[in-house]
Design a protein around this motif. Structure first.
Motif, PDB file in Angstrom:
ATOM      1  N   GLN A  22       0.829  -1.204   0.000  1.00 52.14           N
ATOM      2  CA  GLN A  22       0.000   0.000   0.000  1.00 52.14           C
ATOM      3  C   GLN A  22       0.874   1.270   0.000  1.00 52.14           C
ATOM      4  O   GLN A  22       0.566   2.256  -0.669  1.00 52.14           O
ATOM      5  N   VAL A  23       1.964   1.192   0.784  1.00 52.64           N
ATOM      6  CA  VAL A  23       2.879   2.355   0.814  1.00 52.64           C
ATOM      7  C   VAL A  23       3.463   2.606  -0.581  1.00 52.64           C
ATOM      8  O   VAL A  23       3.498   3.752  -1.054  1.00 52.64           O
ATOM      9  N   GLU A  25       2.229   1.725  -3.412  1.00 50.46           N
ATOM     10  CA  GLU A  25       1.149   2.184  -4.292  1.00 50.46           C
ATOM     11  C   GLU A  25       0.870   3.675  -4.030  1.00 50.46           C
ATOM     12  O   GLU A  25       0.687   4.474  -4.963  1.00 50.46           O
ATOM     13  N   GLY A  26       0.864   4.029  -2.761  1.00 52.37           N
ATOM     14  CA  GLY A  26       0.616   5.427  -2.391  1.00 52.37           C
ATOM     15  C   GLY A  26       1.707   6.347  -2.911  1.00 52.37           C
ATOM     16  O   GLY A  26       1.428   7.436  -3.415  1.00 52.37           O
ATOM     17  N   LEU A  27       2.974   5.874  -2.804  1.00 51.78           N
ATOM     18  CA  LEU A  27       4.088   6.700  -3.305  1.00 51.78           C
ATOM     19  C   LEU A  27       3.991   6.887  -4.822  1.00 51.78           C
ATOM     20  O   LEU A  27       4.204   7.992  -5.335  1.00 51.78           O
ATOM     21  N   ALA A  28       3.640   5.773  -5.492  1.00 58.47           N
ATOM     22  CA  ALA A  28       3.467   5.877  -6.959  1.00 58.47           C
ATOM     23  C   ALA A  28       2.327   6.844  -7.277  1.00 58.47           C
ATOM     24  O   ALA A  28       2.419   7.664  -8.216  1.00 58.47           O
ATOM     25  N   GLY A  29       1.273   6.764  -6.495  1.00 57.10           N
ATOM     26  CA  GLY A  29       0.135   7.672  -6.692  1.00 57.10           C
ATOM     27  C   GLY A  29       0.533   9.124  -6.473  1.00 57.10           C
ATOM     28  O   GLY A  29       0.171  10.003  -7.259  1.00 57.10           O
ATOM     29  N   LEU A  30       1.319   9.339  -5.409  1.00 58.72           N
ATOM     30  CA  LEU A  30       1.783  10.714  -5.138  1.00 58.72           C
ATOM     31  C   LEU A  30       2.633  11.240  -6.291  1.00 58.72           C
ATOM     32  O   LEU A  30       2.527  12.407  -6.680  1.00 58.72           O
ATOM     33  N   GLU A  33       0.364  11.984  -9.152  1.00 58.76           N
ATOM     34  CA  GLU A  33      -0.417  13.194  -8.850  1.00 58.76           C
ATOM     35  C   GLU A  33       0.421  14.453  -9.057  1.00 58.76           C
ATOM     36  O   GLU A  33      -0.048  15.433  -9.634  1.00 58.76           O
TER      37      GLU A  33
ATOM     38  N   SER B 132      -4.641   5.758  -1.361  1.00 53.78           N
ATOM     39  CA  SER B 132      -3.371   5.330  -0.768  1.00 53.78           C
ATOM     40  C   SER B 132      -2.374   6.475  -0.740  1.00 53.78           C
ATOM     41  O   SER B 132      -1.626   6.662   0.233  1.00 53.78           O
ATOM     42  N   ALA B 133      -2.379   7.247  -1.829  1.00 50.45           N
ATOM     43  CA  ALA B 133      -1.463   8.389  -1.909  1.00 50.45           C
ATOM     44  C   ALA B 133      -1.752   9.392  -0.803  1.00 50.45           C
ATOM     45  O   ALA B 133      -0.825   9.924  -0.176  1.00 50.45           O
ATOM     46  N   LEU B 135      -3.093   8.749   2.069  1.00 52.20           N
ATOM     47  CA  LEU B 135      -2.647   8.165   3.341  1.00 52.20           C
ATOM     48  C   LEU B 135      -1.139   8.328   3.513  1.00 52.20           C
ATOM     49  O   LEU B 135      -0.659   8.759   4.568  1.00 52.20           O
ATOM     50  N   VAL B 136      -0.402   8.007   2.432  1.00 49.66           N
ATOM     51  CA  VAL B 136       1.063   8.097   2.510  1.00 49.66           C
ATOM     52  C   VAL B 136       1.494   9.540   2.763  1.00 49.66           C
ATOM     53  O   VAL B 136       2.435   9.791   3.517  1.00 49.66           O
ATOM     54  N   ARG B 137       0.770  10.477   2.147  1.00 48.42           N
ATOM     55  CA  ARG B 137       1.074  11.891   2.388  1.00 48.42           C
ATOM     56  C   ARG B 137       0.960  12.210   3.896  1.00 48.42           C
ATOM     57  O   ARG B 137       1.818  12.869   4.466  1.00 48.42           O
ATOM     58  N   LEU B 140       3.819  10.495   5.835  1.00 51.49           N
ATOM     59  CA  LEU B 140       5.096  11.207   5.655  1.00 51.49           C
ATOM     60  C   LEU B 140       5.145  12.450   6.540  1.00 51.49           C
ATOM     61  O   LEU B 140       6.171  12.735   7.172  1.00 51.49           O
TER      62      LEU B 140
END
Lengths: 277, 202
Positions: A22-23, A25-30, A33, B132-133, B135-137, B140
């Motif tokens: 999930q992390v 995936e979230g980093l890729a999403g960030l 974005e 997910s992004a 959440l990660v934000r 961090l």
């Protein structure tokens, strides 16, 4: 990019693996974005630039159109000259036989002819000039020259005649210069120093071939009425030719032909050409 | 020269002389390439927005969301170059995103039962990734410095360790020390995510 596996403990359970996935995936999403945001900003800047370009192009087009319109309207605003060769409307006004068949030419004002068009011959023959010298050949040559440049017409450009001049006006329109002269003589007693009278009388005398007399009426009018001035200058030239003052006439015609907007420029050019021969 | 550049027609696709080169640039997340396909897809975005009764100002949002899905599909390899213009694929995504937005708007007025068949897996996957992004934000931000910067420089901004060390953007002066620190930070990030998951029973 590093894989999520390398951040897992050796004995990682499913929960930890799913959390790591999930992390990642979230980093890729960030990352995506941020990229989309950056490109959106670039897109907005590009659209602003396109709008500015369109505005600029529209502005340039508008300025050009305004320029074209200005030149067109400016041309229309140039002094409306009563054409020197416009025929008189009266039926008794019989033009010389040489021009009888040329209907179109008699309607079109000479002063408004396009430069590419040939200057037509004058509508009327010149009057017999007052004979100063006895040389018949010379007088014939002068008459021939006058016939070629006798671009005259009535009503006079820019001149507004009141009721007082009705009779004289009618006679001048009919080209009955003797009758007009008698009427103007009569009026001169009442209207001494009247500019309209002077111009009408000067014109009348010129059409009667009395160049010297005509000049005595034309000369005081010089520079007094802007709307009369171009035609007055031309008529002075003709009056000078009638009195056989060729040099003075030539000087005057040369001045006129250098003025691109002068309504008698082409006539002056022709006259100067003939005089220079 | 600046004036000529300013007056020249703005075409972000000028530098890509073929679909394959454009696709390769898209794989590298090249800004000009993304702008190129977006420029080509924008008229369609406006058309779909109008067709589906969405507010005209949402065309930009539709295009941004579609670009996100599009880049995601390129990254995960589910969109492969087959000779077609990449913008054609983006236009198809734009249509689906616009449709999903229409359905989302309708859902607020109608019962959910009527919408059991309205799922779009690609759009939903993108939505999940955005969640997910987010959440990660938050994680961090919770971790603070230096972990936030160390992770951001590598995973979000895409800088190499050598570049980070050379520019001195962190306190780590060697690539090895930077790598060790990032590994440590990532482990902490995974732990925070794991805790969050257990708290929220996901």
């Amino acid at each position: 990019m590093e894989e999520s596996q390398q951040y897992l403990n050796d004995n990682a359970d499913d929960d930890e693996r799913r959390a790591a996935a999930q992390v990642m995936e979230g980093l890729a999403g960030l990352r995506l974005e941020a990229k989309v945001r950056a490109v959106a900003a670039e897109r907005a800047a590009l659209q602003r630039r396109i709008r500015r370009q369109r505005f600029f192009v529209a502005l340039v087009a508008l300025v050009l159109l305004a320029g074209v319109a200005y030149f067109i309207l400016k041309d229309k605003k140039t002094p409306v000259v009563v054409p020197p060769t416009v025929p008189q409307q009266q039926e008794q006004n019989t033009p010389p036989p040489a021009h009888k068949t040329d209907e179109k030419r008699t309607i079109e004002p000479i002063a408004q002819l396009r430069p590419s068009e040939r200057l037509p011959n004058p509508r009327y023959a010149a009057p017999e000039p007052t004979m100063i010298r006895g040389d018949e050949t010379e007088n014939k040559a002068r008459k021939a020259l006058l016939n070629q440049v006798w671009y005259t017409g009535y009503p006079l450009t820019g001149l507004k005649t009141g009721k007082t001049f009705n009779k004289a006006d009618e006679n001048l329109k009919k080209r009955d210069f003797n009758a007009a002269y008698l009427e103007l003589e009569r009026l001169e007693g009442q209207l001494a120093g009247n500019d309209t009278l002077f111009y009408l009388k000067g014109y009348c005398l010129m059409e009667m071939g009395e160049g010297s007399e005509a000049l005595t009426y034309f000369d005081p009018l010089q520079g007094r009425h802007a709307s009369w001035e171009p035609q007055l200058q031309w008529y002075r030239g003709l009056a000078l030719l009638l009195t056989d003052e060729r040099e003075k006439a030539l000087t005057l015609f040369k001045q006129l032909e250098t003025q691109p907007k002068h309504p008698y420029r082409r006539q002056a050019e022709k006259a100067a050409g003939l005089l220079s021969k | 020269m600046r004036m000529i550049e300013w007056l020249a027609p703005s075409n972000p696709c000028r530098q890509f002389d073929g679909n394959e080169r454009l696709f390769e640039a898209l794989k590298r997340l090249d800004n000009a390439a993304i702008l190129c396909v977006q420029t080509k897809a924008m008229p369609s975005a406006r058309k779909f927005v109008q067709q589906y009764g969405l507010p005209p100002e949402s065309a930009d949002e539709v295009l941004n969301q579609s670009t996100f899905v599009f880049l995601q599909k390129i990254e995960d390899g589910s969109y492969q170059f087959q000779g077609h213009a990449p913008s054609t694929y983006l236009v198809e995504i734009v249509r689906r995103v616009a449709l999903t937005m229409t359905r989302t708007q309708r859902k607020t007025h109608e019962t959910l039962e009527n919408h059991h068949d309205l799922h779009d897996p690609d759009v939903e996957a993108a939505q999940r990734q955005r969640e997910s992004a987010e959440l990660v934000r938050q994680f961090l931000a919770q971790m603070g410095e230096p972990c936030e910067t160390v992770i951001r420089l590598h995973h979000l901004d895409g800088y190499s360790d050598e570049e980070v060390v050379r520019q001195g953007w962190t306190r780590y002066t060697t690539t090895d020390s930077l790598k060790i620190k990032r590994s440590d930070c990532m482990k902490k990030l995974v732990q925070i995510a794991q805790q969050w998951r257990s708290l929220n029973n996901t």
